[in-house]
Design a protein around this motif. Sequence first.
Motif, PDB file in Angstrom:
ATOM      1  N   ASN A   7      53.799  11.694  10.905  1.00  0.00           N
ATOM      2  CA  ASN A   7      52.387  11.446  10.728  1.00  0.00           C
ATOM      3  C   ASN A   7      51.623  12.850  11.000  1.00  0.00           C
ATOM      4  N   GLU A   8      50.334  12.879  11.042  1.00  0.00           N
ATOM      5  CA  GLU A   8      49.619  13.729  11.171  1.00  0.00           C
ATOM      6  C   GLU A   8      49.815  14.364  12.821  1.00  0.00           C
ATOM      7  N   ASP A   9      49.815  13.448  13.659  1.00  0.00           N
ATOM      8  CA  ASP A   9      50.345  13.957  15.025  1.00  0.00           C
ATOM      9  C   ASP A   9      51.572  14.750  15.279  1.00  0.00           C
ATOM     10  N   THR A  10      52.764  14.277  14.908  1.00  0.00           N
ATOM     11  CA  THR A  10      54.055  14.826  14.762  1.00  0.00           C
ATOM     12  C   THR A  10      53.934  16.206  13.822  1.00  0.00           C
ATOM     13  N   PHE A  11      53.336  16.069  12.821  1.00  0.00           N
ATOM     14  CA  PHE A  11      53.063  17.469  11.856  1.00  0.00           C
ATOM     15  C   PHE A  11      52.303  18.425  12.649  1.00  0.00           C
ATOM     16  N   ARG A  12      51.260  17.908  13.478  1.00  0.00           N
ATOM     17  CA  ARG A  12      50.427  19.072  14.234  1.00  0.00           C
ATOM     18  C   ARG A  12      51.209  19.556  15.210  1.00  0.00           C
TER      19      ARG A  12
END
Length: 915
Positions: free
Chosen positions: A748-753
């Motif tokens: 998700n966006e958090d893991t990608f960040r």
Amino acid sequence: MSIPSDLYPSQDDLLYEEELLRNPFSLKLWWRYLIARTESPFKKRAVIYERALKALPGSYKLWHAYLRERLELVRNLPISHTQYQTLNNTFERALVTMHKMPRIWIMYLTSLTEQKLVTLTRRTFDRALCALPVTQHDRIWEPYLVFVSQRGVPIETSLRVYRRYLKYDPGHIEDLIEFLLNSELWQEAAERLAGVLNDDRFYSIKGKTKHRLWLELCDLLTQHATEISGLNVDAIIRGGIRKFTDEVGRLWTSLADYYIRRKLLEKARDVFEEGMTTVVTVRDFSVIFDAYSQFEESVLALKMEGMSESEDEEEDGEKKSVVEDEEDEEDDRLNVAKLEEKLKRFWLCDEKDVDLRIARLEHLMDRRPELANSVLLRQNPHNVEQWHRRVKIFEGNPTKQILTYTEAVRTIDPMKAVGKPHTLWVAFAKLYESHKDIANARVIFDKAVQVNYKAVDNLASIWCEWAEMELRHKNFKGALELMRRATAEPSAEVKRRVAADGNEPVQIKLHKSLRLWTFYVDLEESLGTLESTRAVYERILDLRIATPQIIINYAMLLEDNKYFEDAFKVYERGVKIFKYPHVKDIWVTYLSKFVKRYGKSKLERARELFEHAVEMAPAEVVKPLYLQYAKLEEDYGLAKRAMRVYDQATKAVPPNEKWSMYEIYIARASEIFGVPKTREIYEQAIVSDGLPERDAMKMCIKYAELEKNLGEIDRARKIYVYASWLADPRTDGDFWNKWHEFEVQHGNEDTFRDMLRIKRSVSARHSQTHVMLPEYLMQKPTVDEAMDQLKKAGVPEDEMAALERQLAPAAPKDLSTKDTGARKLGFVSGGLQSSETASGILNQEEIELPEGSGSDEEDDDGDGKVEIAQKDVPEAVFGGLVRKRDEEAEKDKENGDGGSRLGALERIKRMRQGN
């Protein structure tokens, strides 16, 4: 005679004249008077000079200045001018008082030399030598020699002058020799040059060496052979040949040229032949041979020209003789004149020997290879290769070949030989064998084995060649008997005698020749019995000259004859005798034969052999043994023991082979125990110290792929996080691309960040480490050690790295932490864990971030909704979980949640919680 008015003193001269009247003998006054009248005409200055010299006839200064002005006056005048006579008279008047002044003499003599007055000049030079002391003669001799070297001076005059000069300075004899050569006085030049060479105290002022003077004398004697007499030219040149070795070829050709000019052609041929058979360098030989061939060609051409001219004369003579025979038919046997005429026409006295000279030239050309080879053999008579080439020259002439071989084996000293002298004996014997003379070939071999060679292998080669000759002629018993003779150990009496002599021949050590025994054992295997062959092998082992190949051959012989246990005993002896790397082939052959023979029946014994083999083997060669050992366990033993062998192999092989060994280990474990069993192997490989960082990173990628295929997305992400500290974004772009693809598909966006943040942190760490740390610190495998070195170096700790270390979860306690360091950061073990620990790890869905680190696109409540890509997991991975997923989906619809789409992580979590 009236005096011109301009020569009288003028009004300006009265002052000087009055002073001179008061003191007419003052040189200072006269000199000041001359300086004051420098611009006056020479006639007036001459009057002043004459008056001054009349008053001061002994003044060198006045005479010198007066003569210089006189010389300057006639400089541009022809030598026939009357002023020259006046100049000469002035010099003569000056010499009345200046006869001890060499400078006046030199000026006078130089002037006379330019006037080309030969007789006057010669007499004046003689007067100067008589007047001046001997210490100043060198100043006179130099222009004297220049004078007599001019054209127009009679040679006899010059020669007498040079002879007189040599009495004054004998060291300048080279000038006389050069003059004699230029004057074509060859006889005296040769005598003088010979005298110089015989004088041991002679030193050349022109820098010529004795060698160069000798060559000049030889050239002089040969080029003017008919004009020089009284010298023994032959003895002189031969003395030079003995004394100077670097120009021997030139001296031989000079001697031959001397006889050619004396028209002694046969003597010249003898000299050429002697020269070609005595020189020791190819360069000298080439010089002599080229001169010899050119001499023969020129003589032949001359004879052919003479023959063409005489043919016409003979035709006219024959016509006259026919007419005379018709007129006079009486018996003329008593006519002495006609008898002498017939004798002259006899073929031995025939001057038209063109055919003979052609044959002689061809014979010379044909002999060139032989003569050139003789030169090389004279350089080194112990050169084996040159003797072989000499034999090849006589190919087609067995008699000369036999004589050459005989001379070669008699001449060569084996201790000084260049090459292999035994090859001459072998080739000699094969020559007789090729002509079906086996008896003499055996005689040659018998003599050859008695020669004391430098190496034992040379003597062994002769015995082997002898035995092969017997085999070629079907004498099998003779060949075996020869090998028994050759391998027989010398008796104690012979050894004692040789030890007392102190010079040990190679025959004493022949019985330990491996080449001989190898040939012997091959003969026994082909012609003998099994017992005799075994006896030979045992004898080889007793002498301790066996090789690994002999051990293997012996064992295979026993196997072919069904003596399996005896063959294994031979292998056992082999592995005790040899060390690595020589014993490697024995172990591989032994183990493969044993497993093939007994298989499962003697499994424990096979295991002991393998354990002993891998224990003795170094790390570089142990991998094939471990694979063979594991194959044994897989085929006849237990799979668990096979896995243990693979595990031992991964620890024993060197670091560069650990990757391939782990791949084999994982493949076999996956095939035997299934994919989940490979987790422990992956963990062991990743935390292993011996595995290089790059290989560990590759292993992490494969491990993450496995977990992803099994649906363990969190575990796969943790593995990527752990491996990120091993991958430099500048060089390991493949790893970061795979992680990027993984997050796009399953994150998700958090893991990608988080991935991007970790990438920046790792990139910053690597860049700082490379810039600030020495090279040996850049190669450290752990993150903590690198950070400690950064702190010691005074580099501020990266904020992102500190944040990562605060938030990263600790490694499981049951995972082995021995010598792993910081490489276990955030690692998730796949081993046996308690359900609480496992559930705790699985429930860590996200990494908590500090405040303000969220995305700008999130809502104020912090419940941002992010859509992620979904990918169907293969049903074969989940098995029965698919049905449970469908049932839960139906329940969600019943509960009213069916319309809302859940993320991939949420669905997987709910399925696991339901289990």
